[in-house]
Motif scaffolding. Structure first.
Motif, PDB file in Angstrom:
ATOM      1  N   TRP A 246       0.519  -0.865   0.024  1.00  0.00           N
ATOM      2  CA  TRP A 246       0.477  -0.004   0.147  1.00  0.00           C
ATOM      3  C   TRP A 246       0.854   1.374   0.127  1.00  0.00           C
ATOM      4  CZ3 TRP A 246       0.154  -4.731   2.656  1.00  0.00           C
ATOM      5  CH2 TRP A 246      -1.917  -5.196   2.676  1.00  0.00           C
ATOM      6  N   ILE A 247       1.035   1.795  -0.830  1.00  0.00           N
ATOM      7  CA  ILE A 247       1.615   3.512  -0.994  1.00  0.00           C
ATOM      8  C   ILE A 247       0.435   4.993  -1.340  1.00  0.00           C
ATOM      9  CG2 ILE A 247       3.333   4.116  -2.629  1.00  0.00           C
ATOM     10  CD1 ILE A 247       3.724   1.654  -3.862  1.00  0.00           C
ATOM     11  N   THR A 248       1.225   5.331  -0.346  1.00  0.00           N
ATOM     12  CA  THR A 248       0.492   6.770  -0.126  1.00  0.00           C
ATOM     13  C   THR A 248       0.863   7.904  -0.929  1.00  0.00           C
ATOM     14  OG1 THR A 248       0.585   7.241   1.954  1.00  0.00           O
ATOM     15  CG2 THR A 248      -0.747   5.625   2.450  1.00  0.00           C
ATOM     16  N   GLY A 249       0.452   9.317  -1.278  1.00  0.00           N
ATOM     17  CA  GLY A 249       1.645  10.192  -1.774  1.00  0.00           C
ATOM     18  C   GLY A 249       0.460  11.489  -1.716  1.00  0.00           C
ATOM     19  N   THR A 250       0.620  12.414  -2.006  1.00  0.00           N
ATOM     20  CA  THR A 250       0.102  13.822  -1.654  1.00  0.00           C
ATOM     21  C   THR A 250      -1.252  14.024  -2.419  1.00  0.00           C
ATOM     22  OG1 THR A 250       1.539  14.298  -3.360  1.00  0.00           O
ATOM     23  CG2 THR A 250       2.155  15.126  -1.047  1.00  0.00           C
ATOM     24  N   LYS A 251      -1.461  13.275  -3.334  1.00  0.00           N
ATOM     25  CA  LYS A 251      -3.219  13.590  -3.825  1.00  0.00           C
ATOM     26  C   LYS A 251      -3.509  11.822  -4.024  1.00  0.00           C
ATOM     27  CE  LYS A 251      -1.086  16.498  -7.090  1.00  0.00           C
ATOM     28  NZ  LYS A 251      -0.365  17.179  -9.115  1.00  0.00           N
ATOM     29  N   GLY A 252      -3.253  10.982  -3.371  1.00  0.00           N
ATOM     30  CA  GLY A 252      -3.885   9.611  -3.716  1.00  0.00           C
ATOM     31  C   GLY A 252      -2.859   8.191  -2.808  1.00  0.00           C
ATOM     32  N   ALA A 253      -3.498   7.646  -3.218  1.00  0.00           N
ATOM     33  CA  ALA A 253      -2.995   5.801  -2.790  1.00  0.00           C
ATOM     34  C   ALA A 253      -3.167   5.283  -3.578  1.00  0.00           C
ATOM     35  CB  ALA A 253      -3.249   5.722  -1.274  1.00  0.00           C
ATOM     36  N   SER A 255      -2.898   0.183  -4.555  1.00  0.00           N
ATOM     37  CA  SER A 255      -2.529  -0.726  -3.086  1.00  0.00           C
ATOM     38  C   SER A 255      -2.280  -1.959  -4.775  1.00  0.00           C
ATOM     39  CB  SER A 255      -3.638  -1.348  -2.745  1.00  0.00           C
ATOM     40  OG  SER A 255      -4.697  -1.419  -3.718  1.00  0.00           O
ATOM     41  N   PHE A 256      -1.678  -2.834  -4.387  1.00  0.00           N
ATOM     42  CA  PHE A 256      -0.660  -3.829  -5.326  1.00  0.00           C
ATOM     43  C   PHE A 256      -0.766  -4.991  -4.575  1.00  0.00           C
ATOM     44  CE2 PHE A 256       2.185  -6.586  -7.061  1.00  0.00           C
ATOM     45  CZ  PHE A 256       2.794  -5.799  -8.332  1.00  0.00           C
ATOM     46  N   LEU A 259      -3.898  -2.542  -7.931  1.00  0.00           N
ATOM     47  CA  LEU A 259      -3.025  -1.667  -8.506  1.00  0.00           C
ATOM     48  C   LEU A 259      -4.830  -0.716  -8.320  1.00  0.00           C
ATOM     49  CD1 LEU A 259      -2.030  -2.406 -11.531  1.00  0.00           C
ATOM     50  CD2 LEU A 259      -1.126  -1.210  -9.723  1.00  0.00           C
ATOM     51  N   ASN A 260      -5.472  -1.174  -7.381  1.00  0.00           N
ATOM     52  CA  ASN A 260      -6.911  -0.246  -6.812  1.00  0.00           C
ATOM     53  C   ASN A 260      -6.531   1.595  -6.163  1.00  0.00           C
ATOM     54  OD1 ASN A 260      -9.241  -1.491  -6.890  1.00  0.00           O
ATOM     55  ND2 ASN A 260      -8.524  -2.235  -4.592  1.00  0.00           N
ATOM     56  N   LEU A 261      -6.879   2.528  -7.204  1.00  0.00           N
ATOM     57  CA  LEU A 261      -6.132   3.752  -7.295  1.00  0.00           C
ATOM     58  C   LEU A 261      -6.839   4.867  -6.529  1.00  0.00           C
ATOM     59  CD1 LEU A 261      -4.145   5.654  -7.819  1.00  0.00           C
ATOM     60  CD2 LEU A 261      -5.024   5.611 -10.048  1.00  0.00           C
ATOM     61  N   TRP A 262      -6.510   5.537  -5.479  1.00  0.00           N
ATOM     62  CA  TRP A 262      -7.484   6.422  -5.032  1.00  0.00           C
ATOM     63  C   TRP A 262      -6.900   7.950  -5.352  1.00  0.00           C
ATOM     64  CZ3 TRP A 262     -11.782   4.043  -2.857  1.00  0.00           C
ATOM     65  CH2 TRP A 262     -11.749   2.554  -2.004  1.00  0.00           C
ATOM     66  N   SER A 263      -8.219   8.912  -5.414  1.00  0.00           N
ATOM     67  CA  SER A 263      -7.906   9.711  -5.235  1.00  0.00           C
ATOM     68  C   SER A 263      -8.807  10.997  -4.648  1.00  0.00           C
ATOM     69  CB  SER A 263      -7.955  10.404  -6.575  1.00  0.00           C
ATOM     70  OG  SER A 263      -7.224  11.642  -7.246  1.00  0.00           O
TER      71      SER A 263
END
Length: 334
Positions: A246-253, A255-256, A259-263
């Motif tokens: 699970w990877i988080t960033g400044t605009k979203g996240a 998971s692998f 590849l569920n991408l959240w914004s």
């Protein structure tokens, strides 16, 4: 057609033999292993020194402590090489191998085959393209219970730490997708098999970008979480399809491997899931790796060579040393 020799007749070596046999641009010239009872239907050599047929490239799938020795033998004979991971057992051996490669102008590729997964390359592209902004954190989980027979009567009896067998893949995955790891802190769990091996632990790390990450691991705990289980890449390990990173960033996240991408930026509003079409492998990672090895022999830049793999090894060895130290401290305090 590339004439390929496989060295080492263990589990992964035999998989390489099968991959070479099935590849349209490769010809298997034989298997080198001191146990001549392995695959007696193949052209067999007890050692690399016994090979008396032309070879273009060699796949080295021997125990880790032999990688550098066998790699140097291959370099001296002018054989381009695909080395199984980890590249060597020590940094000194890896660096000596690199010197041999420069001296002989032999090309190298190292078997961190996860880089060939289409979904891994898609994850790397999503991050590089800023889909989640600047990476802030990464959390990775790998847990399974290895069968007792896995450690019996082989080199793993004394040297079966999952760090250099399994986590070295996860470390390379993080390096490939998120950049260089500059600092690690590791704590080991108490061993359950009473064998004196590292079995479980927790790792914190910092990346050159300033992002931080964690790895939690165990080879004594059955679970649905791990790269092999999540992606179904290993036929010996049951597939669950569950996320393991699970990877988080400044605009979203993201998971692998789903590849569920959240914004979303507003904490009062639930993040929105951004639909993704997951890239599927057109060939197995081992097949794709072998095809790339053919290209590397012809001069293409390697996806990961000995020099690059040595940086992954350096991180793994640092973690291994810390885990061994904390395990010793725990045993003394007990």
């Amino acid at each position: 057609m590339k004439r390929i020799l496989v060295v080492g007749g263990g589990l992964i070596g035999i998989r390489h033999v099968q991959t070479v046999q099935e590849h349209p641009n490769c010809e298997l010239v034989g298997l080198a292993d001191p146990d001549m009872s392995i695959a007696p239907d193949l052209p067999r050599f007890a050692a690399m020194e016994d090979v008396d047929v032309p070879v273009d490239g060699v796949i080295i799938a021997t125990p880790t402590h032999l990688h550098a020795v066998h790699g140097q033998l291959a370099a001296d004979r002018g054989w381009h090489m695909l080395l199984e991971k980890p590249v060597a057992d020590t940094l000194e051996h890896a660096q000596a191998l690199q010197c041999s490669l420069r001296r002989t102008n032999v090309r190298s590729l190292v078997g961190h085959h996860r880089r060939y997964h289409a979904s891994v390359q898609q994850l790397k592209e999503l991050i590089a393209d800023g889909a989640i902004g600047d990476v802030v954190t990464a959390s990775l989980l790998w847990a399974m219970r290895k069968p007792d027979a896995y450690f019996e009567g082989n080199w793993r009896t004394a040297g079966g730490s999952p760090v250099l067998i399994n986590l070295v893949h996860d470390i390379d995955l993080l390096r490939f997708c998120l950049g260089e790891i500059t600092q690690t802190i590791a704590l080991s769990g108490l061993p359950l098999r009473d064998a004196g091996r590292i079995e479980s632990g927790a790792i914190a790390m910092r990346f050159a970008s300033g992002a931080t990450g964690t790895i939690s691991f165990a080879d004594t705990a059955p679970s649905p979480w791990g790269f092999e289980a999540g992606t179904g890449e290993n036929p010996n390990i049951g597939t669950t399809g569950e996320d393991m990173m699970w990877i988080t960033g400044t605009k979203g996240a993201v998971s692998f491997p789903s590849l569920n991408l959240w914004s979303g930026l507003d904490w009062s509003v639930p993040p929105l899931r951004v639909p993704q079409t997951i890239s599927l492998n057109t060939a197995s990672p081992l097949d794709a790796q072998l095809s790339h090895f053919v290209d590397v022999m012809d001069g293409a830049p390697p996806l990961i060579d000995v020099a690059d793999a040595t940086r992954t090894l350096a991180v793994a060895l640092d973690i291994e040393a810390q885990l061994t130290h904390t395990d010793t401290i725990q045993c003394r305090s007990a």
